[in-house]
Motif scaffolding. Sequence first.
Motif, PDB file in Angstrom:
ATOM      1  N   LEU A  91       0.865  -1.427  -0.077  1.00 12.65           N
ATOM      2  CA  LEU A  91       0.038   0.076   0.026  1.00 12.65           C
ATOM      3  C   LEU A  91       0.845   1.340  -0.102  1.00 12.65           C
ATOM      4  CD1 LEU A  91      -2.918  -1.086   2.486  1.00 12.65           C
ATOM      5  CD2 LEU A  91      -3.078  -0.707  -0.077  1.00 12.65           C
ATOM      6  N   ASN A  92       1.961   1.242   0.937  1.00 10.18           N
ATOM      7  CA  ASN A  92       2.738   2.329   0.744  1.00 10.18           C
ATOM      8  C   ASN A  92       3.501   2.682  -0.521  1.00 10.18           C
ATOM      9  OD1 ASN A  92       2.624   2.916   3.381  1.00 10.18           O
ATOM     10  ND2 ASN A  92       4.134   1.557   4.240  1.00 10.18           N
ATOM     11  N   THR A  93       3.842   1.464  -1.233  1.00 10.68           N
ATOM     12  CA  THR A  93       4.461   1.539  -2.497  1.00 10.68           C
ATOM     13  C   THR A  93       3.539   1.926  -3.343  1.00 10.68           C
ATOM     14  OG1 THR A  93       6.082  -0.241  -2.111  1.00 10.68           O
ATOM     15  CG2 THR A  93       6.016   0.463  -4.327  1.00 10.68           C
ATOM     16  N   ALA A  94       2.255   1.508  -3.547  1.00 10.95           N
ATOM     17  CA  ALA A  94       1.207   1.958  -4.178  1.00 10.95           C
ATOM     18  C   ALA A  94       0.757   3.251  -4.206  1.00 10.95           C
ATOM     19  CB  ALA A  94      -0.036   0.989  -4.090  1.00 10.95           C
ATOM     20  N   ASN A  95       0.631   3.797  -2.945  1.00 13.18           N
ATOM     21  CA  ASN A  95       0.338   5.090  -2.748  1.00 13.18           C
ATOM     22  C   ASN A  95       1.455   5.979  -3.202  1.00 13.18           C
ATOM     23  OD1 ASN A  95      -2.062   4.752  -1.357  1.00 13.18           O
ATOM     24  ND2 ASN A  95      -1.008   4.617   0.431  1.00 13.18           N
ATOM     25  N   GLU A  96       2.687   5.814  -3.188  1.00 16.74           N
ATOM     26  CA  GLU A  96       3.809   6.331  -3.596  1.00 16.74           C
ATOM     27  C   GLU A  96       3.812   6.529  -5.364  1.00 16.74           C
ATOM     28  OE1 GLU A  96       7.215   8.922  -3.817  1.00 16.74           O
ATOM     29  OE2 GLU A  96       5.925   8.399  -2.302  1.00 16.74           O
TER      30      GLU A  96
END
Length: 609
Positions: A217-222
């Motif tokens: 999720l963190n990577t996807a949000n970035e």
Amino acid sequence: MYVRNNLINDVFDLPKDEALHTFYERIITIPITAITALKKELVTAIGEDRTRGIFTRYGWHCGVSDGEKALTFQWEDERELIQVGPKVHILHGYLEDVIIDDMKFDEEGGLESIDVSWFNSYEAAEFLKGGIMSEEPVCHTLCGYAGGYLSTVLKKPILVKETKCTAMGHEKCEIICMPMEKWGPKLDNDYRYYQSSSMIQELDEITAKLKIERDYLNTANEVHRKLIEKLLSQQGLEAIVELLYKTTGLPAFIENEYNQIIMKSDGVEIDFDLEKMNTSATSYINVSPGKSILRTPIFFEQQIKGYCSFLYDEDQIPNDLEYMIIDQASLTASIILLNENIKINTEQNIRRDFLSDILEGRFEKEELYKLSYYLKFNPEDSYWMLTMERKINKEDMNHEIEVNEKLVRYINLFFKERQINAIVSQKLGKIIMLIEYPSFKELCVKPAKFINQLLKHCSRRFAKYTFFVGVSSVVENIGQVSMLYDETLAALKAKNTKKQVQFFEDLGIESVLFQIPDDSLINRFVHKQVGDLLEADKNMELIQTLYAYIENGININHTAKALCMSISGLRYRLSKISEILNLDLNDTKSVFSVYMALNVLKAKGQITI
């Protein structure tokens, strides 16, 4: 205390207390109410499914213990050991009575199945105290016990399944005992209750998964944030595929609605047919040995307008992060393509209006040149025009106009791919293409070959139509463009099924006739001049003779030589022609009119010279 001859069946002739002490060095008693309370506590703490597993395995271990003890005694055969199991079951107080209804063995003496009835099971009785019926069997401890005992004494895995239960309203509980391999697919659901599992281990696994999900999720949000930055900075699709490649390390590419790749990253090599992959949702597709594709559609205007894809080699499989990223990329690409589509449509509409005004002669020279520069057309360049025609259904003009608009967009794509500066529009059911000739010449392709490529391009997407193209001459500047449209229409009037492309410059003097707007006038002229000859001369011998005679300057000797005929034979034919047409072949004016009519028929492919 010793049992007579240590025979196992002798144990059950003893009083209950002695029998128990014979089997066990030490035993403890647990009230049924305590076991029931424990079960309820476990259901509250860990759920019904886990509780069932615990009591099944508890019964299993009890059965294994009794089976191991039974093996220390003497017995006659396995059948005797099997029959001891129910007696020990009753000895423990789990139920009041057990009846073995049937035992089946195979030809080699191996157990196939045992059908058993249980009466007054403690688990069923305790459940019914709650005042409701169960939807499924509840004698989990008893099933576990029977399975553990039989597996131990028969020295092979036996799984026990309860099919009827008094807790469900049946008169008695019924079970089936079968070797593990006999159950087949039916085994899967029940077998899991015999497998020990650690809640701590499962919690650790879930925690690890949650951490992975969090990182995803963190990577996807970035990635989403960077995609928005690319979108707002108007960097286009190239920046999108570069970001996807940099983030995932996977080759990425974007197609348009016609399955043509419009942007790709490094490492993209397509050796398969994208048109055959009709997908309306994100799909992982194996396209060839050692190569797969993760593909998601790009939507706008409630239609699929393209696809965004990742390429995979060898045994790579997309993870959840890649699914999330490609969906976000698809959404971003749809916004970019929508913006580009609006921009292109606006520009094309301005260009189409400009072309329409030129053809209608609405511009003064100064205004025409000024607008040409504004629309990035050099007014002093040479220009060329193609007009495309297809058979249309006049009863459904709305559909035909829609098809033409799709065709206009598709042809625009053809010119854009080849960096040709052109305006594509439609008028009176025909597609008009005004081409800046120098941009075409840079392709170094002959006009006929280029137009054939255009026809193939259109036929791939619009296969059910047959297209015809009229080709104009080339004019020296944009001020002369208005005459090109008339030339293409004249060329189209000479179309025939054997010749899809007709060049205006290939027409002879008959091109003057073809520029008459009303086709019926041309047909009437032709019929008047040579209609009788067409009717009389079915094998075309007289028509070919007449055409050769005119082509050879109305000279009998030259004509006879050209046709390899005798002069007398030629005179006979000319006399017959003169009689049929009621024509003086020495009348130059009349012969010229006939010649014009024959050239019209020749251009249309209705006669072959």
